[in-house]
Design an enzyme around this catalytic site. Structure first.
Site, PDB file in Angstrom:
ATOM      1  N   HIS A 221       0.844  -1.197   0.000  1.00 22.24           N
ATOM      2  CA  HIS A 221       0.000   0.000   0.000  1.00 22.24           C
ATOM      3  C   HIS A 221       0.881   1.249   0.000  1.00 22.24           C
ATOM      4  O   HIS A 221       2.104   1.176   0.205  1.00 22.24           O
ATOM      5  CB  HIS A 221      -0.975   0.014   1.193  1.00 22.24           C
ATOM      6  CG  HIS A 221      -0.322   0.112   2.536  1.00 22.24           C
ATOM      7  ND1 HIS A 221       0.104   1.295   3.096  1.00 22.24           N
ATOM      8  CD2 HIS A 221      -0.053  -0.861   3.451  1.00 22.24           C
ATOM      9  CE1 HIS A 221       0.619   1.077   4.278  1.00 22.24           C
ATOM     10  NE2 HIS A 221       0.539  -0.243   4.523  1.00 22.24           N
TER      11      HIS A 221
ATOM     12  N   CYS B  75       3.845  -4.183   6.757  1.00 20.70           N
ATOM     13  CA  CYS B  75       3.392  -4.067   5.359  1.00 20.70           C
ATOM     14  C   CYS B  75       4.538  -3.612   4.443  1.00 20.70           C
ATOM     15  O   CYS B  75       5.599  -3.175   4.903  1.00 20.70           O
ATOM     16  CB  CYS B  75       2.245  -3.076   5.272  1.00 20.70           C
ATOM     17  SG  CYS B  75       0.707  -3.689   5.984  1.00 20.70           S
TER      18      CYS B  75
END
Length: 210
Positions: free
Chosen positions: A174, A185
């Protein structure tokens, strides 16, 4: 009287003959020969100038024709640009450490880089940041499970996670900071995250290497 008369007549005849003869001789000797006129040489007469008429269909040639100069033709070399697609095994600057057939993504945590693959060929390569100590990004082979273009984190106070592509629980590609490590992430720039989101589909392979 008769004899004298005859003699006188003879003398007169001779005299007459002599006079006549003398006169005749004198006239002949004194007579100039006749002048014979020599015919004059004929004058040279220039032949008449006959104008040459051009044909009705062609104009008279009155101007000089200049020689035609042919310039050498220089062939310009034409360079054909061929778009070369990078294979899935390597790029010129950053070799990809994964082997992916079909569509997917590869991540190298040590190289801090991710590769986007389509049809077994690399179509994008970009820098990343990954999980910090204690929250390291897991390694292994995974698959895309779901996507959310405007995702917000329920774990981190509703923090925005644009263009999220989840592949292992709450771990996703992301948009995020490329200067700070994440909570696990894979952070990408906004433009690259958007491309990953639009290219990857649920079920595509994601390989994360150390």
């Amino acid at each position: 009287m008769t004899r004298l008369g005859a003699a006188s007549a003879a003398v007169m005849a001779l005299g007459t003959l002599g006079v006549t003869t003398g006169l005749a001789l004198t006239d002949v000797s004194l007579e100039r020969p006749a002048t014979v006129s020599t015919p004059a040489a004929p004058l040279a007469v220039a032949p008449p100038v006959v104008p040459v008429l051009a044909d009705a269909g062609s104009a008279p040639s009155t101007t000089a024709t200049r020689p035609t100069t042919t310039r050498p033709t220089t062939a310009r070399s034409t360079t054909t640009r061929t778009a070369t697609r990078t294979t899935s095994t390597s790029t010129s600057a950053h070799p990809m450490p994964c082997s992916i057939d079909g569509d997917g993504a590869c991540v190298s945590l040590s190289a801090k880089r991710a590769w986007l693959v389509q049809g077994g060929e690399v179509v994008a390569s970009a820098p990343i940041t990954s999980g910090r100590p204690g929250e390291r990004t897991p390694t292994g082979t995974f698959h895309v499970t779901w996507k959310d273009a405007d995702h917000r984190s329920s774990e981190f106070d509703d923090a925005p996670m644009p263009w999220s592509v989840f592949f292992h629980g709450g771990i996703a590609f992301h948009t995020g900071s490329l200067s700070r490590q994440s909570a696990g992430c894979i952070h990408l720039s906004d433009a690259v995250a958007k491309r990953f989101f639009r290219t990857l589909s649920v079920g595509d392979t994601v390989v994360v290497t150390r």
